[in-house]
Motif scaffolding. Structure first.
Motif, PDB file in Angstrom:
ATOM      1  N   THR A 176      42.515  35.560  49.316  1.00 31.86           N
ATOM      2  CA  THR A 176      42.557  35.512  47.859  1.00 31.86           C
ATOM      3  C   THR A 176      41.147  35.560  47.287  1.00 31.86           C
ATOM      4  O   THR A 176      40.874  36.290  46.328  1.00 31.86           O
ATOM      5  CB  THR A 176      43.266  34.226  47.393  1.00 31.86           C
ATOM      6  OG1 THR A 176      44.571  34.187  47.954  1.00 31.86           O
ATOM      7  CG2 THR A 176      43.355  34.176  45.876  1.00 31.86           C
ATOM      8  N   GLU A 177      40.232  34.776  47.878  1.00 29.01           N
ATOM      9  CA  GLU A 177      38.848  34.779  47.414  1.00 29.01           C
ATOM     10  C   GLU A 177      38.177  36.121  47.680  1.00 29.01           C
ATOM     11  O   GLU A 177      37.401  36.627  46.874  1.00 29.01           O
ATOM     12  CB  GLU A 177      38.081  33.648  48.098  1.00 29.01           C
ATOM     13  CG  GLU A 177      38.497  32.261  47.640  1.00 29.01           C
ATOM     14  CD  GLU A 177      37.824  31.173  48.445  1.00 29.01           C
ATOM     15  OE1 GLU A 177      37.325  30.211  47.830  1.00 29.01           O
ATOM     16  OE2 GLU A 177      37.787  31.279  49.689  1.00 29.01           O
ATOM     17  N   MET A 178      38.460  36.702  48.850  1.00 29.43           N
ATOM     18  CA  MET A 178      37.866  38.011  49.162  1.00 29.43           C
ATOM     19  C   MET A 178      38.322  39.062  48.155  1.00 29.43           C
ATOM     20  O   MET A 178      37.509  39.849  47.643  1.00 29.43           O
ATOM     21  CB  MET A 178      38.274  38.451  50.569  1.00 29.43           C
ATOM     22  CG  MET A 178      37.743  37.596  51.695  1.00 29.43           C
ATOM     23  SD  MET A 178      38.240  38.306  53.286  1.00 29.43           S
ATOM     24  CE  MET A 178      38.528  36.827  54.235  1.00 29.43           C
ATOM     25  N   ASN A 179      39.618  39.094  47.870  1.00 33.09           N
ATOM     26  CA  ASN A 179      40.119  40.071  46.905  1.00 33.09           C
ATOM     27  C   ASN A 179      39.540  39.842  45.518  1.00 33.09           C
ATOM     28  O   ASN A 179      39.253  40.781  44.784  1.00 33.09           O
ATOM     29  CB  ASN A 179      41.653  40.025  46.851  1.00 33.09           C
ATOM     30  CG  ASN A 179      42.285  40.791  47.998  1.00 33.09           C
ATOM     31  OD1 ASN A 179      41.850  41.886  48.331  1.00 33.09           O
ATOM     32  ND2 ASN A 179      43.295  40.212  48.622  1.00 33.09           N
ATOM     33  N   ALA A 180      39.349  38.564  45.158  1.00 30.15           N
ATOM     34  CA  ALA A 180      38.735  38.263  43.862  1.00 30.15           C
ATOM     35  C   ALA A 180      37.323  38.809  43.799  1.00 30.15           C
ATOM     36  O   ALA A 180      36.888  39.369  42.784  1.00 30.15           O
ATOM     37  CB  ALA A 180      38.734  36.752  43.639  1.00 30.15           C
ATOM     38  N   LEU A 181      36.591  38.679  44.906  1.00 33.54           N
ATOM     39  CA  LEU A 181      35.225  39.202  44.955  1.00 33.54           C
ATOM     40  C   LEU A 181      35.221  40.723  44.820  1.00 33.54           C
ATOM     41  O   LEU A 181      34.404  41.297  44.099  1.00 33.54           O
ATOM     42  CB  LEU A 181      34.571  38.779  46.269  1.00 33.54           C
ATOM     43  CG  LEU A 181      33.057  38.979  46.389  1.00 33.54           C
ATOM     44  CD1 LEU A 181      32.325  38.111  45.384  1.00 33.54           C
ATOM     45  CD2 LEU A 181      32.587  38.657  47.790  1.00 33.54           C
ATOM     46  N   LEU A 182      36.144  41.384  45.490  1.00 34.31           N
ATOM     47  CA  LEU A 182      36.225  42.848  45.400  1.00 34.31           C
ATOM     48  C   LEU A 182      36.527  43.301  43.978  1.00 34.31           C
ATOM     49  O   LEU A 182      35.939  44.257  43.470  1.00 34.31           O
ATOM     50  CB  LEU A 182      37.300  43.373  46.355  1.00 34.31           C
ATOM     51  CG  LEU A 182      37.074  43.122  47.846  1.00 34.31           C
ATOM     52  CD1 LEU A 182      38.243  43.674  48.654  1.00 34.31           C
ATOM     53  CD2 LEU A 182      35.767  43.737  48.324  1.00 34.31           C
ATOM     54  N   ARG A 183      37.473  42.589  43.308  1.00 34.43           N
ATOM     55  CA  ARG A 183      37.834  42.992  41.948  1.00 34.43           C
ATOM     56  C   ARG A 183      36.642  42.802  41.004  1.00 34.43           C
ATOM     57  O   ARG A 183      36.414  43.618  40.106  1.00 34.43           O
ATOM     58  CB  ARG A 183      39.015  42.167  41.444  1.00 34.43           C
ATOM     59  CG  ARG A 183      40.303  42.260  42.246  1.00 34.43           C
ATOM     60  CD  ARG A 183      40.929  43.640  42.230  1.00 34.43           C
ATOM     61  NE  ARG A 183      40.280  44.611  43.098  1.00 34.43           N
ATOM     62  CZ  ARG A 183      40.476  44.678  44.417  1.00 34.43           C
ATOM     63  NH1 ARG A 183      41.281  43.827  45.032  1.00 34.43           N
ATOM     64  NH2 ARG A 183      39.869  45.616  45.117  1.00 34.43           N
ATOM     65  N   GLN A 184      35.881  41.737  41.190  1.00 31.70           N
ATOM     66  CA  GLN A 184      34.733  41.518  40.315  1.00 31.70           C
ATOM     67  C   GLN A 184      33.625  42.525  40.584  1.00 31.70           C
ATOM     68  O   GLN A 184      32.909  42.932  39.673  1.00 31.70           O
ATOM     69  CB  GLN A 184      34.214  40.089  40.489  1.00 31.70           C
ATOM     70  CG  GLN A 184      35.155  39.050  39.903  1.00 31.70           C
ATOM     71  CD  GLN A 184      34.594  37.664  40.043  1.00 31.70           C
ATOM     72  OE1 GLN A 184      33.639  37.296  39.360  1.00 31.70           O
ATOM     73  NE2 GLN A 184      35.172  36.874  40.920  1.00 31.70           N
ATOM     74  N   MET A 185      33.480  42.953  41.839  1.00 31.40           N
ATOM     75  CA  MET A 185      32.507  44.006  42.134  1.00 31.40           C
ATOM     76  C   MET A 185      32.844  45.278  41.355  1.00 31.40           C
ATOM     77  O   MET A 185      31.956  45.953  40.835  1.00 31.40           O
ATOM     78  CB  MET A 185      32.494  44.314  43.629  1.00 31.40           C
ATOM     79  CG  MET A 185      31.846  43.264  44.497  1.00 31.40           C
ATOM     80  SD  MET A 185      31.958  43.704  46.252  1.00 31.40           S
ATOM     81  CE  MET A 185      30.954  45.202  46.304  1.00 31.40           C
ATOM     82  N   GLU A 186      34.138  45.593  41.273  1.00 28.15           N
ATOM     83  CA  GLU A 186      34.553  46.802  40.561  1.00 28.15           C
ATOM     84  C   GLU A 186      34.299  46.704  39.069  1.00 28.15           C
ATOM     85  O   GLU A 186      34.129  47.720  38.390  1.00 28.15           O
ATOM     86  CB  GLU A 186      36.049  47.038  40.818  1.00 28.15           C
ATOM     87  CG  GLU A 186      36.341  47.414  42.256  1.00 28.15           C
ATOM     88  CD  GLU A 186      37.785  47.162  42.655  1.00 28.15           C
ATOM     89  OE1 GLU A 186      38.187  47.633  43.726  1.00 28.15           O
ATOM     90  OE2 GLU A 186      38.505  46.473  41.892  1.00 28.15           O
ATOM     91  N   GLU A 187      34.226  45.489  38.551  1.00 28.13           N
ATOM     92  CA  GLU A 187      34.020  45.291  37.125  1.00 28.13           C
ATOM     93  C   GLU A 187      32.547  45.083  36.770  1.00 28.13           C
ATOM     94  O   GLU A 187      32.201  45.002  35.591  1.00 28.13           O
ATOM     95  CB  GLU A 187      34.802  44.049  36.654  1.00 28.13           C
ATOM     96  CG  GLU A 187      36.307  44.197  36.757  1.00 28.13           C
ATOM     97  CD  GLU A 187      36.861  45.119  35.695  1.00 28.13           C
ATOM     98  OE1 GLU A 187      36.269  45.166  34.600  1.00 28.13           O
ATOM     99  OE2 GLU A 187      37.867  45.792  35.950  1.00 28.13           O
ATOM    100  N   THR A 188      31.676  45.000  37.778  1.00 24.74           N
ATOM    101  CA  THR A 188      30.279  44.625  37.550  1.00 24.74           C
ATOM    102  C   THR A 188      29.385  45.859  37.546  1.00 24.74           C
ATOM    103  O   THR A 188      29.448  46.680  38.462  1.00 24.74           O
ATOM    104  CB  THR A 188      29.796  43.637  38.637  1.00 24.74           C
ATOM    105  OG1 THR A 188      30.625  42.478  38.615  1.00 24.74           O
ATOM    106  CG2 THR A 188      28.342  43.239  38.394  1.00 24.74           C
ATOM    107  N   GLU A 189      28.548  45.975  36.522  1.00 25.29           N
ATOM    108  CA  GLU A 189      27.565  47.053  36.501  1.00 25.29           C
ATOM    109  C   GLU A 189      26.581  46.886  37.648  1.00 25.29           C
ATOM    110  O   GLU A 189      26.197  45.780  38.001  1.00 25.29           O
ATOM    111  CB  GLU A 189      26.804  47.045  35.175  1.00 25.29           C
ATOM    112  CG  GLU A 189      27.625  47.517  33.989  1.00 25.29           C
ATOM    113  CD  GLU A 189      26.775  47.689  32.751  1.00 25.29           C
ATOM    114  OE1 GLU A 189      25.608  47.235  32.778  1.00 25.29           O
ATOM    115  OE2 GLU A 189      27.263  48.261  31.770  1.00 25.29           O
TER     116      GLU A 189
END
Length: 622
Positions: free
Chosen positions: A581-594
């Protein structure tokens, strides 16, 4: 009594030698001037021959339009040119050369021979010229018949033979040859349709065939530069910038891989250099230099190229407009969404500086120039992160059964968590896919539509924290969290004094440090975004920056570097086990981060191994 000096006219030769001191400082500068003349003549093939670094011999042969017999003497005369005729021409120069002093300056300090043959006399359909004509730069010399198929050959021998003091300043033959090759490369990058050949002491040194801009960039800068670069091509009104910007991982220890052009002319312009440094500032901290090859096209009437003897500096009429245009174009390129990069779309055109289909446009952040604007931000993907805990965990919008790729007993949340069921349909996976597992507590392994994604979790989280810290400081909304148990650590007396003196400023950036004794400090609160970090380590880094630069510099000029340090200390550390769950959260935030594909120090945060890469490694299909 001392005699009063009288004003007198200088001899023409001395005038030319003085002018040569500004234009001709080494063989490479002579070569640059001759190459510019050859290109202005419409050449498609240029051959360069050098001996002893160009000091003994420098010969440039081209297949351009050539020079008429009656104009050969004028070509060696100061301020004689075919490229401008009036002040209006000077104010909108469209050629590389225009002053009409290069050949005369070279002839004043070397032995020069000029051989040329025009394709025809007069205009189209005129009779062909029977033979070429040769002229030496000796006083009173007249053109003589010579053999040459077409074009022009300029031969320079014995540079500084009549000014030996200047010759002593030249370096070794190998050094002068290296400078000459660099001069050719700078010009060749801007003219890929022209073939260049360089030989030194009878040996081939460089051969560039006719190509396109990408092929020429690869031939000169290397295919590794192209592989580590993003293509840029952006236009707004009369301005266009295109070329290649290397990613931070390709940064250099020196600024020797920076090529910048204005209307095809290589320049070292402070304004453009500053714009590019600013565009890279959030990706390269420290003493590293970015690499790029960029071409700016602009109306010649809005740029003055007549401000430097060697024409390597320019002056823009609307300098701020040019600065903002280049800055925003490159910054937006380097900040392009991960979704665009992974999908393989042309990154340079992902977010062009142009109006949207609905005619909407956004002004630059500082509103500097009305006609320069940024396009609408591409629509965000359907997955959206939500804040929860120190990692700001967010669940993917798709849910379903989980596959136990991670041992539930070792998972931090005590639960087995893995891919949503829909991950089997790769077309529905987000750009960075869904987490599969951790590797040695350092890397996250994820599956997307193209294959395997490997993520450096510390570097990725560091970039996410840095961007969030910047946003919080910009909005003056730094949320703090009091620690249940203050973190006490030993400190030097100067650190204790600094914590007491700047308590209010520290509170402003989310820290509360309280003296617990003459050599002890306690951290009572930290920014919420940095809860995952070691409070004592964060405080030590903060006090070190505070003592080194002062609170004013820390909150102004060095703010971003300070926030980058805080993000590094506050990011999740290696060897920490994360749940899926934490790993997927990190991936999703990477996609949203400039700029999410690089950490604050310029290191890549992820890499892609496609199915084709894996099949090739395991010899599948053979």
């Amino acid at each position: 009594m001392r005699e009063t000096p009288r004003i007198h006219l200088l001899p023409d030769l001395l005038i030319s030698q003085i002018a040569a001191g500004e234009v001709v400082d080494r063989p490479a500068s002579v070569l640059k001037e001759l190459l510019e003349n050859a290109l202005d003549a419409g050449s498609s093939t240029i051959q360069i021959q050098l001996e002893e670094g160009g000091v003994k011999l420098l010969r440039v042969s081209d297949d351009g339009c050539g020079i008429a017999r009656e104009e050969l003497v004028l070509a060696l005369t100061r301020h004689a040119t075919s490229k401008i005729h009036s002040l209006d021409d000077l104010e909108r120069v469209g050629t590389l050369g225009f002053r009409g002093e290069a050949l005369a300056s070279v002839a004043a300090v070397a032995r020069v021979t000029l051989t040329s043959r025009q394709a025809s006399e007069g205009g189209q359909g005129s009779a062909a010229v029977q033979h070429a004509w040769r002229l030496t730069a000796d006083p009173g010399a007249t053109p003589e018949p010579a053999a040459l198929l077409t074009g022009t050959v300029v031969e320079m021998r014995d540079l500084y033979y009549n000014t030996p003091a200047r010759r002593k300043f030249l370096k070794s033959d190998s050094t002068e040859f290296a400078h000459g090759v660099e001069a050719v490369k700078r010009i060749a990058l801007a003219h890929p349709a022209v073939a260049f050949t360089v030989s030194h002491n009878g040996r081939a040194g460089l051969h560039l065939t006719r190509s396109d801009s990408r092929g020429r960039a690869g031939a000169i800068l290397g295919n590794d530069f192209l592989a580590e670069s993003r293509s840029l091509d952006v236009q707004a009104g009369p301005l266009r910038v295109f070329g290649y910007c290397a990613l931070p991982a390709y940064s250099r220890a020196r600024g020797d891989s920076q090529y910048c052009y204005v209307n095809g002319r290589f320049v070292r312009d402070k304004l453009l250099g500053h714009a590019l440094r600013e565009a890279y500032q959030d990706l390269l901290h420290g003493s590293r230099y970015p690499a790029y090859c960029l071409f700016l096209e602009i109306d010649p009437a809005t740029v003055d190229v007549n401000v430097h003897p060697q024409k390597t500096e320019v002056r823009f009429r609307d300098a701020r407009a040019v600065h903002q245009f280049v800055f925003h174009a490159v910054q937006r390129l380097l900040s392009s969404p991960l979704a665009t990069q992974i999908a393989g779309a042309p990154v340079g055109n992902a977010a062009p500086l142009a109006t949207t289909s609905g005619g909407e446009h956004l002004p630059p952040p500082d509103g500097a120039v009305a006609h320069l604007f940024l396009g609408k931000t591409p629509d965000r993907p359907a997955w959206r992160p939500a804040s929860q805990g120190s990692l700001h965990i967010g669940e993917p919008t798709t849910t379903g059964r989980y596959l136990a790729f991670v041992d539930a007993a070792r998972s931090p949340d005590g639960q087995a968590a893995a891919l949503p069921a829909t991950a089997a349909d790769d077309t529905q996976a987000p750009p960075l896919g869904y987490a599969l597992a951790q590797l040695h507590g350092v890397y996250i392994l994820a599956q997307n539509s193209q294959g395997l994604i490997v993520v450096d979790m510390h570097a990725a989280h560091e970039r996410i924290l840095y961007e969030k810290l910047k946003r919080a400081f910009d909005e003056q909304q730094v949320t703090t969290q009091s620690l249940l148990i203050p973190a006490v650590f030993p400190a030097e007396a100067l650190d204790v004094a600094a914590a007491e003196e700047h308590g209010e400023a520290l509170h402003q950036i989310g820290f509360e440090l309280v003296p617990m004794g003459p050599r002890q400090l306690a951290v009572k609160s930290v920014p919420v975004l940095l809860l995952a970090g070691d409070p004592a380590a964060l405080a030590r880094a903060l006090l070190s920056d505070l003592r080194a630069h002062g609170v004013t510099q820390l909150l102004t000029a060095r703010r971003n570097e300070f926030l980058a340090d805080m993000a590094c200390h506050g990011a999740v550390r290696a060897r920490r086990l994360l749940s899926l769950t934490e790993m997927n959260a990190l991936l999703r935030q990477m996609e949203e981060t400039e700029r999410g594909d690089h950490c604050n120090h310029g290191r890549p945060t992820w890499t892609q191994l496609t199915m084709a890469d894996l099949d090739r490694h395991f010899l599948r299909g053979r």
